[in-house]
Design a protein around this motif. Structure first.
Motif, PDB file in Angstrom:
ATOM      1  N   GLU A 209     -10.282   1.452 -12.240  1.00  0.00           N
ATOM      2  CA  GLU A 209     -10.781   2.027 -10.986  1.00  0.00           C
ATOM      3  C   GLU A 209     -10.304   1.229  -9.790  1.00  0.00           C
ATOM      4  O   GLU A 209      -9.828   1.799  -8.788  1.00  0.00           O
ATOM      5  N   HIS A 210     -10.398  -0.113  -9.871  1.00  0.00           N
ATOM      6  CA  HIS A 210      -9.978  -0.908  -8.719  1.00  0.00           C
ATOM      7  C   HIS A 210      -8.460  -1.010  -8.636  1.00  0.00           C
ATOM      8  O   HIS A 210      -7.900  -0.996  -7.528  1.00  0.00           O
ATOM      9  N   LEU A 211      -7.778  -1.097  -9.760  1.00  0.00           N
ATOM     10  CA  LEU A 211      -6.317  -1.160  -9.731  1.00  0.00           C
ATOM     11  C   LEU A 211      -5.707   0.107  -9.145  1.00  0.00           C
ATOM     12  O   LEU A 211      -4.601   0.068  -8.591  1.00  0.00           O
ATOM     13  N   ALA A 212      -6.427   1.210  -9.221  1.00  0.00           N
ATOM     14  CA  ALA A 212      -5.950   2.440  -8.587  1.00  0.00           C
ATOM     15  C   ALA A 212      -5.985   2.313  -7.065  1.00  0.00           C
ATOM     16  O   ALA A 212      -5.202   2.967  -6.360  1.00  0.00           O
ATOM     17  N   ARG A 213      -6.871   1.438  -6.574  1.00  0.00           N
ATOM     18  CA  ARG A 213      -6.932   1.187  -5.129  1.00  0.00           C
ATOM     19  C   ARG A 213      -5.993   0.063  -4.714  1.00  0.00           C
ATOM     20  O   ARG A 213      -5.397   0.108  -3.647  1.00  0.00           O
ATOM     21  N   HIS A 214      -5.920  -0.962  -5.559  1.00  0.00           N
ATOM     22  CA  HIS A 214      -5.119  -2.145  -5.240  1.00  0.00           C
ATOM     23  C   HIS A 214      -4.403  -2.576  -6.524  1.00  0.00           C
ATOM     24  O   HIS A 214      -5.012  -3.180  -7.408  1.00  0.00           O
ATOM     25  N   PRO A 215      -3.114  -2.274  -6.660  1.00  0.00           N
ATOM     26  CA  PRO A 215      -2.401  -2.538  -7.919  1.00  0.00           C
ATOM     27  C   PRO A 215      -2.309  -4.005  -8.291  1.00  0.00           C
ATOM     28  O   PRO A 215      -1.959  -4.328  -9.429  1.00  0.00           O
ATOM     29  N   PHE A 216      -2.621  -4.912  -7.345  1.00  0.00           N
ATOM     30  CA  PHE A 216      -2.569  -6.335  -7.639  1.00  0.00           C
ATOM     31  C   PHE A 216      -3.955  -6.932  -7.855  1.00  0.00           C
ATOM     32  O   PHE A 216      -4.101  -8.149  -8.012  1.00  0.00           O
ATOM     33  N   GLY A 217      -4.978  -6.083  -7.848  1.00  0.00           N
ATOM     34  CA  GLY A 217      -6.322  -6.514  -8.210  1.00  0.00           C
ATOM     35  C   GLY A 217      -6.961  -7.497  -7.260  1.00  0.00           C
ATOM     36  O   GLY A 217      -7.566  -8.478  -7.698  1.00  0.00           O
ATOM     37  N   ARG A 218      -6.842  -7.233  -5.951  1.00  0.00           N
ATOM     38  CA  ARG A 218      -7.457  -8.114  -4.966  1.00  0.00           C
ATOM     39  C   ARG A 218      -8.299  -7.288  -4.001  1.00  0.00           C
ATOM     40  O   ARG A 218      -8.350  -6.065  -4.078  1.00  0.00           O
ATOM     41  N   VAL A 219      -8.940  -7.973  -3.093  1.00  0.00           N
ATOM     42  CA  VAL A 219      -9.731  -7.316  -2.056  1.00  0.00           C
ATOM     43  C   VAL A 219      -9.374  -7.940  -0.700  1.00  0.00           C
ATOM     44  O   VAL A 219      -8.875  -9.066  -0.673  1.00  0.00           O
ATOM     45  N   PRO A 220      -9.625  -7.178   0.381  1.00  0.00           N
ATOM     46  CA  PRO A 220     -10.275  -5.868   0.470  1.00  0.00           C
ATOM     47  C   PRO A 220      -9.284  -4.720   0.400  1.00  0.00           C
ATOM     48  O   PRO A 220      -8.067  -4.924   0.461  1.00  0.00           O
TER      49      PRO A 220
ATOM     50  N   LEU B  98      -9.120  -0.919   2.435  1.00  0.00           N
ATOM     51  CA  LEU B  98      -9.718  -0.053   3.450  1.00  0.00           C
ATOM     52  C   LEU B  98      -9.465   1.403   3.077  1.00  0.00           C
ATOM     53  O   LEU B  98      -8.347   1.769   2.696  1.00  0.00           O
ATOM     54  N   GLU B  99     -10.504   2.210   3.185  1.00  0.00           N
ATOM     55  CA  GLU B  99     -10.381   3.646   2.962  1.00  0.00           C
ATOM     56  C   GLU B  99     -10.794   4.351   4.246  1.00  0.00           C
ATOM     57  O   GLU B  99     -11.879   4.109   4.785  1.00  0.00           O
ATOM     58  N   HIS B 100      -9.910   5.223   4.726  1.00  0.00           N
ATOM     59  CA  HIS B 100     -10.191   5.925   5.979  1.00  0.00           C
ATOM     60  C   HIS B 100      -9.642   7.344   5.901  1.00  0.00           C
ATOM     61  O   HIS B 100      -8.432   7.550   5.912  1.00  0.00           O
ATOM     62  N   ASP B 101     -10.556   8.285   5.776  1.00  0.00           N
ATOM     63  CA  ASP B 101     -10.175   9.701   5.766  1.00  0.00           C
ATOM     64  C   ASP B 101      -9.114   9.983   4.697  1.00  0.00           C
ATOM     65  O   ASP B 101      -8.109  10.665   4.956  1.00  0.00           O
ATOM     66  N   GLY B 102      -9.323   9.435   3.499  1.00  0.00           N
ATOM     67  CA  GLY B 102      -8.403   9.652   2.391  1.00  0.00           C
ATOM     68  C   GLY B 102      -7.211   8.718   2.357  1.00  0.00           C
ATOM     69  O   GLY B 102      -6.419   8.755   1.404  1.00  0.00           O
ATOM     70  N   PHE B 103      -7.061   7.875   3.361  1.00  0.00           N
ATOM     71  CA  PHE B 103      -5.956   6.921   3.440  1.00  0.00           C
ATOM     72  C   PHE B 103      -6.420   5.580   2.905  1.00  0.00           C
ATOM     73  O   PHE B 103      -7.414   5.028   3.373  1.00  0.00           O
ATOM     74  N   LEU B 104      -5.720   5.053   1.898  1.00  0.00           N
ATOM     75  CA  LEU B 104      -6.050   3.757   1.307  1.00  0.00           C
ATOM     76  C   LEU B 104      -5.030   2.727   1.760  1.00  0.00           C
ATOM     77  O   LEU B 104      -3.824   2.980   1.749  1.00  0.00           O
ATOM     78  N   LEU B 105      -5.534   1.542   2.127  1.00  0.00           N
ATOM     79  CA  LEU B 105      -4.660   0.487   2.630  1.00  0.00           C
ATOM     80  C   LEU B 105      -5.153  -0.860   2.131  1.00  0.00           C
ATOM     81  O   LEU B 105      -6.339  -1.183   2.270  1.00  0.00           O
ATOM     82  N   TYR B 106      -4.260  -1.657   1.534  1.00  0.00           N
ATOM     83  CA  TYR B 106      -4.610  -3.021   1.151  1.00  0.00           C
ATOM     84  C   TYR B 106      -3.684  -3.992   1.878  1.00  0.00           C
ATOM     85  O   TYR B 106      -2.729  -3.590   2.527  1.00  0.00           O
ATOM     86  N   GLU B 107      -3.996  -5.266   1.774  1.00  0.00           N
ATOM     87  CA  GLU B 107      -3.421  -6.397   2.502  1.00  0.00           C
ATOM     88  C   GLU B 107      -4.127  -6.518   3.848  1.00  0.00           C
ATOM     89  O   GLU B 107      -4.026  -5.650   4.722  1.00  0.00           O
ATOM     90  N   THR B 108      -4.834  -7.625   4.018  1.00  0.00           N
ATOM     91  CA  THR B 108      -5.731  -7.771   5.152  1.00  0.00           C
ATOM     92  C   THR B 108      -5.011  -7.713   6.492  1.00  0.00           C
ATOM     93  O   THR B 108      -5.501  -7.090   7.442  1.00  0.00           O
ATOM     94  N   GLN B 109      -3.850  -8.341   6.604  1.00  0.00           N
ATOM     95  CA  GLN B 109      -3.133  -8.264   7.880  1.00  0.00           C
ATOM     96  C   GLN B 109      -2.787  -6.822   8.225  1.00  0.00           C
ATOM     97  O   GLN B 109      -2.922  -6.394   9.383  1.00  0.00           O
ATOM     98  N   ALA B 110      -2.344  -6.062   7.235  1.00  0.00           N
ATOM     99  CA  ALA B 110      -2.023  -4.651   7.476  1.00  0.00           C
ATOM    100  C   ALA B 110      -3.272  -3.884   7.882  1.00  0.00           C
ATOM    101  O   ALA B 110      -3.230  -3.032   8.782  1.00  0.00           O
ATOM    102  N   ILE B 111      -4.398  -4.186   7.237  1.00  0.00           N
ATOM    103  CA  ILE B 111      -5.660  -3.513   7.563  1.00  0.00           C
ATOM    104  C   ILE B 111      -6.070  -3.813   8.998  1.00  0.00           C
ATOM    105  O   ILE B 111      -6.426  -2.907   9.762  1.00  0.00           O
TER     106      ILE B 111
END
Length: 219
Positions: free
Chosen positions: A43-54, A56-69
């Motif tokens: 479930e989490h790897l589907a959001r973040h393939p490298f298994g980290r947090v956080p 961000l989910e926004h209107d169906g858009f998923l984004l990882y890497e904190t600087q990018a967020i």
């Protein structure tokens, strides 16, 4: 605008940087807790393939890497701006953000803060004193450079808060809970005053480990 969902572990400094940025923007957000032992779950790897947090989910858009967020939030929520208009100040912001990720966290916070705060509090572990001592030379160099970059300014990119401050403050807040702070942070009066300014902001009062843990339990 639709709600922002932050998938993270309570206490994550990177997660807190995201939450504090949303608070600075006055945005509506929801915390979606990720249990520490589930980072490699499908479930989490589907959001973040490298298994980290956080994440961000926004209107169906998923984004990882904190600087990018953080940069996404500053673009999609332009007021108040958290990136300086001046190109050199913006470059300094970018530099400090990279110092955070590559030097403050890697080999310093992920050793010292883990063994002093996260491991004992979350996992019941005893600090590895040898690992902490081995991380101290790099830690001293990082804190000296952060103090130099801050100088006499109120914030890292000048007189106004920027994404750099929101990224670094959660890390230094954890260091202030360790005995190593007396060697690393306390001698730099500008860093001490800066951290006090950051922790006095409503955005940081609303995103403490304790507050976010309460949200996680209620989720």
């Amino acid at each position: 605008m639709s709600e922002f969902i932050v998938h993270s572990i309570p206490g994550s400094p990177f997660g807190r940087a995201t939450l504090a940025t949303l608070e600075e923007k006055g945005a509506s957000w929801r915390f979606s807790p990720v249990a520490p032992g589930t980072l490699r779950s499908p479930e989490h790897l589907a959001r973040h393939p490298f298994g980290r947090v956080p994440v961000l989910e926004h209107d169906g858009f998923l984004l990882y890497e904190t600087q990018a967020i953080l940069r996404y939030l500053d673009r999609v929520l332009p007021n108040p701006a958290l990136t300086p208009a001046d190109l050199r100040r913006a470059a300094r912001m970018d530099q400090v953000m990279n110092v955070n990720d590559w030097y403050l966290f890697q080999g310093v916070a992920n050793v010292i803060v883990f063994h002093r705060v996260v491991g004992p509090r979350v996992m019941g572990l005893t600090p590895d004193e040898a690992a902490i001592e081995a991380a101290m030379p790099k830690a001293r160099a990082v804190f000296e450079e952060l103090a130099r970059l801050l100088g006499e300014q109120s914030y890292f990119a000048g007189d106004a808060i920027s994404l750099a401050d929101l990224l670094v403050a959660p890390q230094l807040g954890f260091f202030a809970l360790t005995p190593e702070w007396e060697v690393l942070g306390a001698p730099h009066k500008n860093l001490v005053a800066w951290l006090a300014r950051m922790e006095a902001r409503p955005s940081f009062g609303a995103t403490t480990w304790e507050r976010v843990s309460e949200m996680a339990q209620a989720a």
